[in-house]
Design an enzyme around this catalytic site. Structure first.
Site, PDB file in Angstrom:
ATOM      1  N   ASN A 136       0.839  -1.210   0.000  1.00 16.98           N
ATOM      2  CA  ASN A 136       0.000   0.000   0.000  1.00 16.98           C
ATOM      3  C   ASN A 136       0.869   1.254   0.000  1.00 16.98           C
ATOM      4  O   ASN A 136       0.580   2.207  -0.729  1.00 16.98           O
ATOM      5  CB  ASN A 136      -0.949   0.001   1.204  1.00 16.98           C
ATOM      6  CG  ASN A 136      -2.181  -0.832   0.955  1.00 16.98           C
ATOM      7  OD1 ASN A 136      -3.081  -0.415   0.223  1.00 16.98           O
ATOM      8  ND2 ASN A 136      -2.205  -2.032   1.518  1.00 16.98           N
ATOM      9  N   HIS A 177      -8.064  -0.630   7.101  1.00 19.61           N
ATOM     10  CA  HIS A 177      -8.311  -1.945   7.697  1.00 19.61           C
ATOM     11  C   HIS A 177      -8.877  -2.864   6.613  1.00 19.61           C
ATOM     12  O   HIS A 177      -9.792  -2.472   5.879  1.00 19.61           O
ATOM     13  CB  HIS A 177      -9.302  -1.822   8.857  1.00 19.61           C
ATOM     14  CG  HIS A 177      -9.483  -3.117   9.572  1.00 19.61           C
ATOM     15  ND1 HIS A 177      -8.548  -3.601  10.474  1.00 19.61           N
ATOM     16  CD2 HIS A 177     -10.442  -4.053   9.484  1.00 19.61           C
ATOM     17  CE1 HIS A 177      -8.956  -4.779  10.913  1.00 19.61           C
ATOM     18  NE2 HIS A 177     -10.096  -5.086  10.329  1.00 19.61           N
TER      19      HIS A 177
HETATM   20  C1  GAR Z   1      -3.105  -4.293   4.476  1.00 20.78           C
HETATM   21  O1  GAR Z   1      -4.014  -5.244   3.970  1.00 20.78           O
HETATM   22  C2  GAR Z   1      -3.751  -3.479   5.578  1.00 20.78           C
HETATM   23  O2  GAR Z   1      -5.123  -3.281   5.404  1.00 20.78           O
HETATM   24  C3  GAR Z   1      -3.507  -4.365   6.761  1.00 20.78           C
HETATM   25  O3  GAR Z   1      -2.189  -4.834   6.595  1.00 20.78           O
HETATM   26  C4  GAR Z   1      -1.960  -5.007   5.200  1.00 20.78           C
HETATM   27  C5  GAR Z   1      -0.611  -4.410   4.866  1.00 20.78           C
HETATM   28  O4  GAR Z   1      -0.235  -4.758   3.566  1.00 20.78           O
HETATM   29  N1  GAR Z   1      -3.685  -3.659   7.998  1.00 20.78           N
HETATM   30  C6  GAR Z   1      -4.247  -4.220   9.068  1.00 20.78           C
HETATM   31  O5  GAR Z   1      -4.613  -5.362   9.089  1.00 20.78           O
HETATM   32  C7  GAR Z   1      -4.412  -3.281  10.260  1.00 20.78           C
HETATM   33  N2  GAR Z   1      -5.294  -3.844  11.222  1.00 20.78           N
HETATM   34  P1  GAR Z   1       0.957  -4.021   2.840  1.00 20.78           P
HETATM   35  O6  GAR Z   1       2.128  -4.005   3.822  1.00 20.78           O
HETATM   36  O7  GAR Z   1       1.266  -4.847   1.654  1.00 20.78           O
HETATM   37  O8  GAR Z   1       0.506  -2.644   2.494  1.00 20.78           O
END
Ligand code: GAR
Length: 194
Positions: free
Chosen positions: A14, A104
């Site tokens: 992200n 989230h």
């Molecule tokens: C994402 O899916 C975000 O929504 C989640 O961690 C992932 C990070 O992915 N966050 C949570 O679960 C917070 N409670 P990334 O490191 O590839 O962006």
């Protein structure tokens, strides 16, 4: 120039999307990526994209003003938690009221709270869908304001998808990630530019 600071703990897909989205913008820049994990892939990604990075430990974050001073220096217009797994300190939220947001990977208030992150969320959604197969189950993403409690702040954006009988925790994760990548940079832009 409006400034974004990103906090992330892990892979950083992200964060990467957000960095790419604003690259070359004359209005908005990602000023810094901060991680609680020195070895987090997100720091590599940010550095490779020419974004300043730093890591910190629990002591820096909760017991000292190290992070507060970094942020006061940058004066971010928005602080974005993109896969950041530590509870955000109230003292930072108080200095940047209304400016800290989180993504989230589910439809809050369902499947949120402490311990509900990453694959744990998708496994819980999958288990719920399986146990309630007579009804439709939805998942999706929630972008919300950050308060001193996990996943409790006001919702800014939600979008949902149906969980199908063919889905697995992995396919759910993939679909949700696609939603995040599509919407998160746009929602940030909208918050900053109106
Ligand atoms: C994402 O899916 C975000 O929504 C989640 O961690 C992932 C990070 O992915 N966050 C949570 O679960 C917070 N409670 P990334 O490191 O590839 O962006």
């Amino acid at each position: 120039m409006k400034r974004i600071v990103i906090f992330a703990s892990g892979n950083g897909t992200n964060a990467q999307r957000i960095i790419n989205h604003f690259k070359g913008s004359s209005d908005i820049e990602v000023a810094q990526v901060l991680s609680n994990k020195k070895s987090a892939k997100v720091l590599e990604r940010a550095a490779a994209s020419g974004v300043r990075t730093a890591s910190f430990d629990r002591n820096d974050f909760y017991k000292t003003d190290t992070l507060l001073n970094i942020l006061k220096n940058i004066k971010p217009d928005i602080i974005v938690l993109a896969g950041f797994l530590w509870l955000f300190p109230e003292k930072i939220i108080n200095i940047f009221p209304d400016s800290v947001i989180n993504i989230h990977p589910a439809l809050l208030p369902d499947f949120g709270g402490k311990g509900m992150y990453g694959k744990h969320v998708h496994e819980a959604v999958f288990a719920f869908a399986k146990a309630n197969s007579e009804q439709k189950t939805y998942t999706g993403i929630t972008i919300h304001k950050v308060t001193p409690e996990y996943d409790k702040g006001k919702y800014i954006f939600q979008t949902k998808i149906e969980v199908t009988p063919e889905d697995t925790p992995e396919t759910i994760a993939k679909k949700v990630r696609e939603l995040e990548h599509k919407h998160f940079p746009e929602v940030i832009e909208k918050i900053l530019m109106g």
